[in-house]
Design an enzyme around this catalytic site. Structure first.
Site, PDB file in Angstrom:
ATOM      1  CE  LYS A   1       5.402  -4.694   0.619  1.00 24.27           C
ATOM      2  NZ  LYS A   1       4.344  -3.955  -0.093  1.00 24.27           N
TER       3      LYS A   1
ATOM      4  CG  HIS B   1       3.763  -4.290   5.437  1.00 21.31           C
ATOM      5  ND1 HIS B   1       2.596  -3.697   5.019  1.00 21.31           N
ATOM      6  CD2 HIS B   1       3.568  -4.634   6.735  1.00 21.31           C
ATOM      7  CE1 HIS B   1       1.722  -3.708   6.023  1.00 21.31           C
ATOM      8  NE2 HIS B   1       2.288  -4.272   7.082  1.00 21.31           N
TER       9      HIS B   1
ATOM     10  CE1 TYR C   1      -0.096  -5.877   2.597  1.00 16.71           C
ATOM     11  CE2 TYR C   1       0.681  -7.995   1.807  1.00 16.71           C
ATOM     12  CZ  TYR C   1       0.942  -6.705   2.241  1.00 16.71           C
ATOM     13  OH  TYR C   1       2.229  -6.243   2.317  1.00 16.71           O
TER      14      TYR C   1
HETATM   15  P1  CMP Z   1       2.064  -2.303   1.961  1.00 15.83           P
HETATM   16  O1  CMP Z   1       2.615  -1.339   2.956  1.00 15.83           O
HETATM   17  O2  CMP Z   1       2.615  -3.679   1.975  1.00 15.83           O
HETATM   18  O3  CMP Z   1       0.475  -2.382   2.162  1.00 15.83           O
HETATM   19  C1  CMP Z   1      -0.406  -2.683   1.124  1.00 15.83           C
HETATM   20  C2  CMP Z   1       0.279  -2.739  -0.204  1.00 15.83           C
HETATM   21  O4  CMP Z   1      -0.579  -2.633  -1.308  1.00 15.83           O
HETATM   22  C3  CMP Z   1       1.206  -1.537  -0.335  1.00 15.83           C
HETATM   23  O5  CMP Z   1       2.309  -1.701   0.516  1.00 15.83           O
HETATM   24  C4  CMP Z   1       1.491  -1.542  -1.822  1.00 15.83           C
HETATM   25  O6  CMP Z   1       2.520  -2.424  -2.199  1.00 15.83           O
HETATM   26  C5  CMP Z   1       0.168  -2.054  -2.365  1.00 15.83           C
HETATM   27  N1  CMP Z   1      -0.610  -0.938  -2.908  1.00 15.83           N
HETATM   28  C6  CMP Z   1      -1.184   0.052  -2.220  1.00 15.83           C
HETATM   29  N2  CMP Z   1      -1.807   0.911  -3.067  1.00 15.83           N
HETATM   30  C7  CMP Z   1      -1.603   0.421  -4.301  1.00 15.83           C
HETATM   31  C8  CMP Z   1      -1.985   0.838  -5.585  1.00 15.83           C
HETATM   32  N3  CMP Z   1      -2.706   1.942  -5.778  1.00 15.83           N
HETATM   33  N4  CMP Z   1      -1.600   0.084  -6.639  1.00 15.83           N
HETATM   34  C9  CMP Z   1      -0.879  -1.046  -6.456  1.00 15.83           C
HETATM   35  N5  CMP Z   1      -0.480  -1.504  -5.240  1.00 15.83           N
HETATM   36  C10 CMP Z   1      -0.838  -0.767  -4.180  1.00 15.83           C
END
Ligand code: CMP
Length: 140
Positions: free
Chosen positions: A11, A117, A51
């Site tokens: 990221k 991710h 997303y």
């Molecule tokens: P990622 O694996 O990229 O997939 C979705 C992303 O949303 C996750 O990593 C986090 O960076 C973000 N995310 C998931 N849950 C939360 C949360 N409760 N608050 C803020 N960001 C979140």
């Protein structure tokens, strides 16, 4: 059918901090083979599409703004049981809750700026890989 590939993105915060080399080293040392790799920057629209499954959640808007705020490194990784094993290497979503030695524990800052991710299923690994890479960009 289970596949042996998963999609990762390093990221923007981790790229900005210069962690790309160390993170790729840890990933390959953990048994993953890099079969596709690029540095790129998502547009806001790209991030919203990637997303889309999180649309409507309270963190969606910030997540998309953050993920399009600077360069990322995307890669397709190959290993037996790739999706599950990579999620183990990545660690919990919140770096504070991630196990010692995981990428998010080592390089994550907050739940939003969690450094990396990893696909959460074989189906999403295929969808996310196609999002970032054409067939010509993926190697054996
Ligand atoms: P990622 O694996 O990229 O997939 C979705 C992303 O949303 C996750 O990593 C986090 O960076 C973000 N995310 C998931 N849950 C939360 C949360 N409760 N608050 C803020 N960001 C979140």
């Amino acid at each position: 059918m289970a596949t042996n590939r998963t999609l990762t993105m390093i990221k923007p915060n981790a790229v900005e901090k210069g962690y790309v080399g160390a993170m790729l080293e840890k990933i390959t040392a953990s048994g993953f083979k890099i079969v596709a790799l690029k540095m790129t920057q998502l547009t806001l629209t790209d991030a919203q599409e990637f997303y889309a499954v999180h649309e409507g959640k309270p963190f969606y808007e910030f997540l998309c703004e953050f993920m399009s705020s600077g360069p990322i490194v995307a890669a397709i990784l190959e290993k037996e049981n790739a999706v599950e094993d990579f999620r183990t290497l990545v660690g919990a979503t919140n770096p504070e809750e991630a196990a010692e030695g995981t990428l998010r524990k080592l390089y994550g800052e907050t739940v939003s700026l969690n450094s990396v991710h990893g696909s959460d299923s074989d189906d999403n690994a295929r969808i996310e890989s196609s999002f970032h890479f054409s067939r010509r960009e993926v190697f054996k």
